[in-house]
Design an enzyme around this catalytic site. Structure first.
Site, PDB file in Angstrom:
ATOM      1  CG  ASP A   8      -0.261  -0.083   2.542  1.00 37.72           C
ATOM      2  OD1 ASP A   8       0.906  -0.561   2.601  1.00 37.72           O
ATOM      3  OD2 ASP A   8      -0.849   0.350   3.558  1.00 37.72           O
ATOM      4  CG  HIS A 238       7.278  -0.211  10.135  1.00 33.65           C
ATOM      5  ND1 HIS A 238       7.361  -0.663  11.433  1.00 33.65           N
ATOM      6  CD2 HIS A 238       6.971   1.113  10.213  1.00 33.65           C
ATOM      7  CE1 HIS A 238       7.118   0.334  12.262  1.00 33.65           C
ATOM      8  NE2 HIS A 238       6.881   1.419  11.549  1.00 33.65           N
TER       9      HIS A 238
END
Length: 311
Positions: A8, A238
């Site tokens: 995303d 991340h």
């Protein structure tokens, strides 16, 4: 190594794409997009733009889910900027998404290459849950799955308990963790400890070329947000850490195989990722498949490789 990434984009997703596209031993077979850091229209556009920036415009991009399975979507513009890339503008892409959805593209590629594709999932897991509905054999068709998501032994980042990707679609995450994939879970437990200090970004800014320059510009925005979290100039890594672990498992220095589930009903704890860490939870014949929970990584080695990927 043949990799499908579901993402995303998102600044840290951009770094994951940079990491994958820099490795000549990786064939990026497809990119699925999903809502999360922004709307799926924007994340799809960003994926196309990023693939051009990182030199892989031929990779097929498939637009995925625009909302979670059950709840309303929640976006993260404050973390990633209004355009998802720290408000840094990239040229309009020459290509466009394929006609298949992200779930359909993943299923087709898995069927055509049984045991030959690895999946990196670094957004809400909606597309993967939809792919499971299309093809229940998907866990046996994919070779390896690495998921960035969840918070097991660390606080969440959108609620005190829940991490963003899991919180954005708890039902999808629960289905994926229960499906029986050979799955590594890269949770906030390690990603919030694998941080790039300000000096790392300063070094990146000295590198020549648009690949490094644009990525450093994305990260300026990201560092601004994370500096308010950490109190010092640094940023968590991340999604690229999950990419690094997929490509080289030796970055993982400690892990455990345990059942992992997602809380769906709690008034305050919905989206909580729960790992059964009791010693007897791996007993043979357990009802729930095991997930490999990554607990410690070699962060210094990863940051060096991330810098090399942007040269």
């Amino acid at each position: 190594m043949r990799v499908f990434i579901d993402c995303d984009p998102g600044i840290d997703d951009a770094l994951a794409l940079a990491y994958l596209t820099a490795d000549s031993g990786v064939e990026l077979v497809g990119v699925g997009t999903v809502f999360g850091n922004n709307s799926v229209d924007i994340t799809t556009d960003n994926a196309l733009r990023l693939l051009e920036l990182y030199g892989r415009p031929e990779v097929p991009v498939a637009r995925g889910a625009e909302r979670p399975l059950v709840q309303e979507p929640s976006l993260a513009e404050s973390v990633h900027g209004a355009n998802g890339l720290g408000d840094v503008e990239l040229p309009a892409p020459a290509g466009s998404p394929v006609e298949e959805s992200a779930a359909e593209l993943l299923v087709r590629l898995a069927r055509e290459n049984p045991g030959g594709i690895d999946l990196l999932a670094v957004g809400p897991l909606t597309n993967i849950a939809l792919a499971l509905a299309l093809e229940p054999r998907l866990p046996s068709l994919l070779r390896k799955v690495v998921v960035m998501g969840g918070a097991v032994q660390e606080p969440g980042n959108v609620t005190p308990w829940a991490e963003a990707n899991t919180s954005n679609d708890p039902e999808a995450a629960e289905r994926v963790f229960a499906a029986g994939f050979d799955l590594d879970l890269v949770a906030l437990d390690v990603t919030m400890k694998t941080v790039a200090p300000g000096e790392w970004l300063d070094e990146l800014k000295t590198l020549a070329g648009e690949r490094a320059g644009k990525t450093a510009a994305f990260l300026d925005f990201y560092y601004g947000w994370y500096s308010s979290v950490f109190g010092v100039r640094q940023s968590a890594m991340h999604d690229p850490l999950a990419a690094g672990i997929l490509l080289d498992r030796s970055l993982v220095t400690r892990s455990v195989d345990r059942p992992v589930m997602v809380e769906l009903k709690g008034e305050y704890t919905r989206g909580l990722t729960i790992a059964d860490l009791r010693p007897f939870s791996t007993a043979e014949g357990a009802e729930r498949p095991l997930v490999t929970l990554v607990q410690e990584v070699d962060g210094d080695a990863f940051l060096k490789r991330m810098m090399d990927a942007l040269r």
